[in-house]
Design a protein around this motif. Sequence first.
Motif, PDB file in Angstrom:
ATOM      1  N   LEU A   5       0.863  -1.172   0.000  1.00 13.91           N
ATOM      2  CA  LEU A   5       0.000   0.000   0.000  1.00 13.91           C
ATOM      3  C   LEU A   5       0.901   1.223   0.000  1.00 13.91           C
ATOM      4  O   LEU A   5       1.822   1.338   0.821  1.00 13.91           O
ATOM      5  CB  LEU A   5      -0.883   0.020   1.251  1.00 13.91           C
ATOM      6  N   ARG A   7       0.538   5.291   0.299  1.00 11.24           N
ATOM      7  CA  ARG A   7      -0.345   6.418   0.579  1.00 11.24           C
ATOM      8  C   ARG A   7       0.298   7.678   0.008  1.00 11.24           C
ATOM      9  O   ARG A   7       1.398   8.045   0.386  1.00 11.24           O
ATOM     10  CB  ARG A   7      -0.544   6.583   2.086  1.00 11.24           C
ATOM     11  N   VAL A 120       3.847  -1.078   3.749  1.00 11.09           N
ATOM     12  CA  VAL A 120       3.126   0.179   3.605  1.00 11.09           C
ATOM     13  C   VAL A 120       4.156   1.298   3.471  1.00 11.09           C
ATOM     14  O   VAL A 120       5.088   1.394   4.282  1.00 11.09           O
ATOM     15  CB  VAL A 120       2.202   0.465   4.811  1.00 11.09           C
ATOM     16  N   ASP A 122       4.474   5.473   3.157  1.00 11.80           N
ATOM     17  CA  ASP A 122       3.739   6.721   3.383  1.00 11.80           C
ATOM     18  C   ASP A 122       4.430   7.833   2.603  1.00 11.80           C
ATOM     19  O   ASP A 122       5.561   8.208   2.896  1.00 11.80           O
ATOM     20  CB  ASP A 122       3.729   7.052   4.873  1.00 11.80           C
ATOM     21  N   ALA A 230       5.472   1.483   8.819  1.00 17.92           N
ATOM     22  CA  ALA A 230       5.433   2.034   7.473  1.00 17.92           C
ATOM     23  C   ALA A 230       6.752   2.719   7.137  1.00 17.92           C
ATOM     24  O   ALA A 230       7.412   3.296   7.999  1.00 17.92           O
ATOM     25  CB  ALA A 230       4.280   3.026   7.342  1.00 17.92           C
TER      26      ALA A 230
END
Length: 350
Positions: A5, A7, A120, A122, A230
């Motif tokens: 993921l 972001r 993840v 960021d 993250a």
Amino acid sequence: MSLALIRGRGVAGLVAARRLARAGWSVVLAGPPHRSDRIVTLDPSVVDLLALELGREVLAAVAPAPIAVRELAWSPGPPETVPGELVAVPLRSLTAAMEERLPPGITVVETPPERSFDEVLDATGRGRSARLRSGARTAWGWTVPLSGPVGRAVLEAHLEGWVFVAPAGAQVSVQVVLPGDGGHELARELARRTLAGRGWFATLERLAAAPPVACDATPAFGDPIAPCGAILVGDAACAEDPLSGSGVGRAVRGAVLGAAVATAAPGDRAAVRRHYLTRLALAHAAHLEGAADFYARSRCAAAFAPAVAAMRDHARHLRREVAAPAILQLDASHRDARLVPRPVRIAASS
């Protein structure tokens, strides 16, 4: 297949997504599209990096405005004219071109799904957590239609702050940086002085009717590995002073390195994350030192004196942290009691 993921759909998030997808990962790229109208300038090394990602023909289409000359009116004395070797590009056009050419394996959504991910990243920009902030400053910016010839980029220091003017095709970007939370009226006055001093009155008229956009321009550093695990990339990890003009370059390089950290073998996870923290901390320390030296030579040195002192102090602090000799600890949970890198948290300097 590993699932990541990411972001943030700015330059850092888009580069990281492309890198992971090319490494065979399935990627969810989450967040609203990048809507900034800000014009950014790219030096030749950043142009080369982005050309590898997009192709030179695509980059040339979104960045058709090379800057051949820069005028520096920074230190006391006459202005200096130097070869520019810069490319000006609207940030919205650059990110749109990157999204249009995403490789297979990337799903773009506005809201991340509720599920688990192998990694993840960021890339949502300046974080809201506690960070090492090196003297507050505010950037005020205008992007207006270009009225009359500008033809060169200008960096000019005034006693109260500094102004950067960059033409980009049919537009021109005017950015004013002030210490603390300096107001927009002072920012507009400094922009007026710079434009009027060069006879760019038509551009000045357009700017007078346009509202400015303000943003935090304080250099900041936080632990590039968040408590939740993250990996932070771009401004989410370390944000530089806009004086360096290297924000997009930092975002690209940081995203490439962050993607490499994400794809490291499980057994190397702790070591590569420690390496990532060290690389970013040392790079940020070098940035602070260079920016402090540059401010100290400027007409606005007195206005930015507290910021310069903070940058020098924080650069020393970062170097002390990453140079600490006890960077290994015994992992007693492992049956072979192996040595692993010690987790390091960058705390605020006193």
